[in-house]
Enzyme design. Sequence first.
Site, PDB file in Angstrom:
ATOM      1  N   GLY A 114     -16.672  52.075 -29.932  1.00 22.75           N
ATOM      2  CA  GLY A 114     -16.920  51.352 -28.686  1.00 22.75           C
ATOM      3  C   GLY A 114     -15.990  50.180 -28.435  1.00 22.75           C
ATOM      4  O   GLY A 114     -16.193  49.430 -27.484  1.00 22.75           O
ATOM      5  N   GLN A 115     -14.965  50.005 -29.297  1.00 23.29           N
ATOM      6  CA  GLN A 115     -14.060  48.868 -29.060  1.00 23.29           C
ATOM      7  C   GLN A 115     -13.196  49.137 -27.839  1.00 23.29           C
ATOM      8  O   GLN A 115     -12.597  50.210 -27.695  1.00 23.29           O
ATOM      9  CB  GLN A 115     -13.165  48.629 -30.288  1.00 23.29           C
ATOM     10  CG  GLN A 115     -12.315  47.364 -30.134  1.00 23.29           C
ATOM     11  CD  GLN A 115     -11.555  46.987 -31.398  1.00 23.29           C
ATOM     12  OE1 GLN A 115     -11.550  47.726 -32.389  1.00 23.29           O
ATOM     13  NE2 GLN A 115     -10.897  45.831 -31.362  1.00 23.29           N
ATOM     14  N   ASN A 165     -17.348  46.099 -33.065  1.00 22.82           N
ATOM     15  CA  ASN A 165     -16.900  47.466 -32.820  1.00 22.82           C
ATOM     16  C   ASN A 165     -15.475  47.591 -33.339  1.00 22.82           C
ATOM     17  O   ASN A 165     -14.599  46.809 -32.960  1.00 22.82           O
ATOM     18  CB  ASN A 165     -16.947  47.779 -31.320  1.00 22.82           C
ATOM     19  CG  ASN A 165     -18.368  47.765 -30.776  1.00 22.82           C
ATOM     20  OD1 ASN A 165     -19.292  48.223 -31.444  1.00 22.82           O
ATOM     21  ND2 ASN A 165     -18.555  47.234 -29.580  1.00 22.82           N
ATOM     22  N   HIS A 221     -13.485  40.670 -32.450  1.00 20.13           N
ATOM     23  CA  HIS A 221     -14.507  39.760 -31.922  1.00 20.13           C
ATOM     24  C   HIS A 221     -15.872  40.183 -32.434  1.00 20.13           C
ATOM     25  O   HIS A 221     -16.110  41.356 -32.713  1.00 20.13           O
ATOM     26  CB  HIS A 221     -14.509  39.742 -30.390  1.00 20.13           C
ATOM     27  CG  HIS A 221     -14.549  41.100 -29.766  1.00 20.13           C
ATOM     28  ND1 HIS A 221     -13.421  41.902 -29.668  1.00 20.13           N
ATOM     29  CD2 HIS A 221     -15.561  41.813 -29.221  1.00 20.13           C
ATOM     30  CE1 HIS A 221     -13.755  43.040 -29.083  1.00 20.13           C
ATOM     31  NE2 HIS A 221     -15.043  43.022 -28.819  1.00 20.13           N
ATOM     32  N   ASP A 226     -20.002  36.982 -22.488  1.00 22.00           N
ATOM     33  CA  ASP A 226     -19.451  38.284 -22.122  1.00 22.00           C
ATOM     34  C   ASP A 226     -19.562  38.460 -20.605  1.00 22.00           C
ATOM     35  O   ASP A 226     -20.578  38.116 -20.000  1.00 22.00           O
ATOM     36  CB  ASP A 226     -20.206  39.400 -22.859  1.00 22.00           C
ATOM     37  CG  ASP A 226     -19.451  40.715 -22.826  1.00 22.00           C
ATOM     38  OD1 ASP A 226     -19.001  41.156 -23.901  1.00 22.00           O
ATOM     39  OD2 ASP A 226     -19.297  41.298 -21.737  1.00 22.00           O
ATOM     40  N   ILE A 227     -18.526  39.019 -20.012  1.00 19.81           N
ATOM     41  CA  ILE A 227     -18.486  39.173 -18.558  1.00 19.81           C
ATOM     42  C   ILE A 227     -19.441  40.272 -18.077  1.00 19.81           C
ATOM     43  O   ILE A 227     -19.839  40.294 -16.917  1.00 19.81           O
ATOM     44  CB  ILE A 227     -17.033  39.475 -18.101  1.00 19.81           C
ATOM     45  CG1 ILE A 227     -16.834  39.077 -16.652  1.00 19.81           C
ATOM     46  CG2 ILE A 227     -16.639  40.920 -18.331  1.00 19.81           C
ATOM     47  CD1 ILE A 227     -15.382  38.993 -16.224  1.00 19.81           C
ATOM     48  N   HIS A 239     -19.788  40.293 -31.289  1.00 15.92           N
ATOM     49  CA  HIS A 239     -20.759  40.175 -30.205  1.00 15.92           C
ATOM     50  C   HIS A 239     -22.023  39.515 -30.763  1.00 15.92           C
ATOM     51  O   HIS A 239     -22.544  39.959 -31.787  1.00 15.92           O
ATOM     52  CB  HIS A 239     -21.197  41.548 -29.683  1.00 15.92           C
ATOM     53  CG  HIS A 239     -20.116  42.366 -29.055  1.00 15.92           C
ATOM     54  ND1 HIS A 239     -19.998  42.543 -27.697  1.00 15.92           N
ATOM     55  CD2 HIS A 239     -19.109  43.091 -29.602  1.00 15.92           C
ATOM     56  CE1 HIS A 239     -18.989  43.334 -27.426  1.00 15.92           C
ATOM     57  NE2 HIS A 239     -18.428  43.693 -28.570  1.00 15.92           N
TER      58      HIS A 239
HETATM   59  P1  AMP Z   1     -15.675  45.724 -27.284  1.00 16.56           P
HETATM   60  O1  AMP Z   1     -16.068  46.881 -26.394  1.00 16.56           O
HETATM   61  O2  AMP Z   1     -16.428  45.628 -28.557  1.00 16.56           O
HETATM   62  O3  AMP Z   1     -14.167  45.726 -27.501  1.00 16.56           O
HETATM   63  O4  AMP Z   1     -16.057  44.423 -26.490  1.00 16.56           O
HETATM   64  C1  AMP Z   1     -15.267  43.898 -25.474  1.00 16.56           C
HETATM   65  C2  AMP Z   1     -16.163  43.048 -24.633  1.00 16.56           C
HETATM   66  O5  AMP Z   1     -15.352  42.184 -23.852  1.00 16.56           O
HETATM   67  C3  AMP Z   1     -17.037  43.828 -23.641  1.00 16.56           C
HETATM   68  O6  AMP Z   1     -18.417  43.563 -23.920  1.00 16.56           O
HETATM   69  C4  AMP Z   1     -16.613  43.303 -22.285  1.00 16.56           C
HETATM   70  O7  AMP Z   1     -17.663  43.181 -21.367  1.00 16.56           O
HETATM   71  C5  AMP Z   1     -16.013  41.953 -22.650  1.00 16.56           C
HETATM   72  N1  AMP Z   1     -15.027  41.440 -21.724  1.00 16.56           N
HETATM   73  C6  AMP Z   1     -13.973  42.095 -21.179  1.00 16.56           C
HETATM   74  N2  AMP Z   1     -13.270  41.274 -20.380  1.00 16.56           N
HETATM   75  C7  AMP Z   1     -13.878  40.068 -20.421  1.00 16.56           C
HETATM   76  C8  AMP Z   1     -13.645  38.804 -19.799  1.00 16.56           C
HETATM   77  N3  AMP Z   1     -12.621  38.613 -18.975  1.00 16.56           N
HETATM   78  N4  AMP Z   1     -14.487  37.786 -20.072  1.00 16.56           N
HETATM   79  C9  AMP Z   1     -15.525  37.969 -20.916  1.00 16.56           C
HETATM   80  N5  AMP Z   1     -15.812  39.127 -21.519  1.00 16.56           N
HETATM   81  C10 AMP Z   1     -15.004  40.171 -21.279  1.00 16.56           C
END
Ligand code: AMP
Length: 112
Positions: free
Chosen positions: A91-92, A85, A98, A30-31, A100
Amino acid sequence: MSETIFSKIINKEIPAEIIYEDDLALAFNDISPQAPTHILVVPKKPISKLSDASEEDQLLLGHLLLIASKITKEKNIEHYRLVINNGSDAGQTVYHVHIHILAGRNFGWPPG
Ligand code: AMP
């Protein structure tokens, strides 16, 4: 489903720290990590959210869970939390389903 940032990662249009890949799925860091280990497991099939999955996705969804188990085993991580989420109130933020994988610290219950 419109293209998301995860489709771009799957198609290698933008970089990510890829941990695992097979024909059906990808896992990457995760970024914006919320724990010392924070990995996302993503199907290559673009399903917007878990509630959009159907019977035909049964094996794929199970596959994602087994990938999470395999990754944590390989990293010798015994205690971890898996989160999906579903929808904005949960929180999505990225509409490509995906899981986590979070580990490396204590997690409260109930979650915030
Ligand atoms: P969610 O909030 O459950 O939809 O999770 C989305 C996740 O994607 C968040 O934890 C973000 O930090 C992660 N995210 C968004 N953009 C990127 C990216 N380019 N590379 C890796 N993770 C990302």
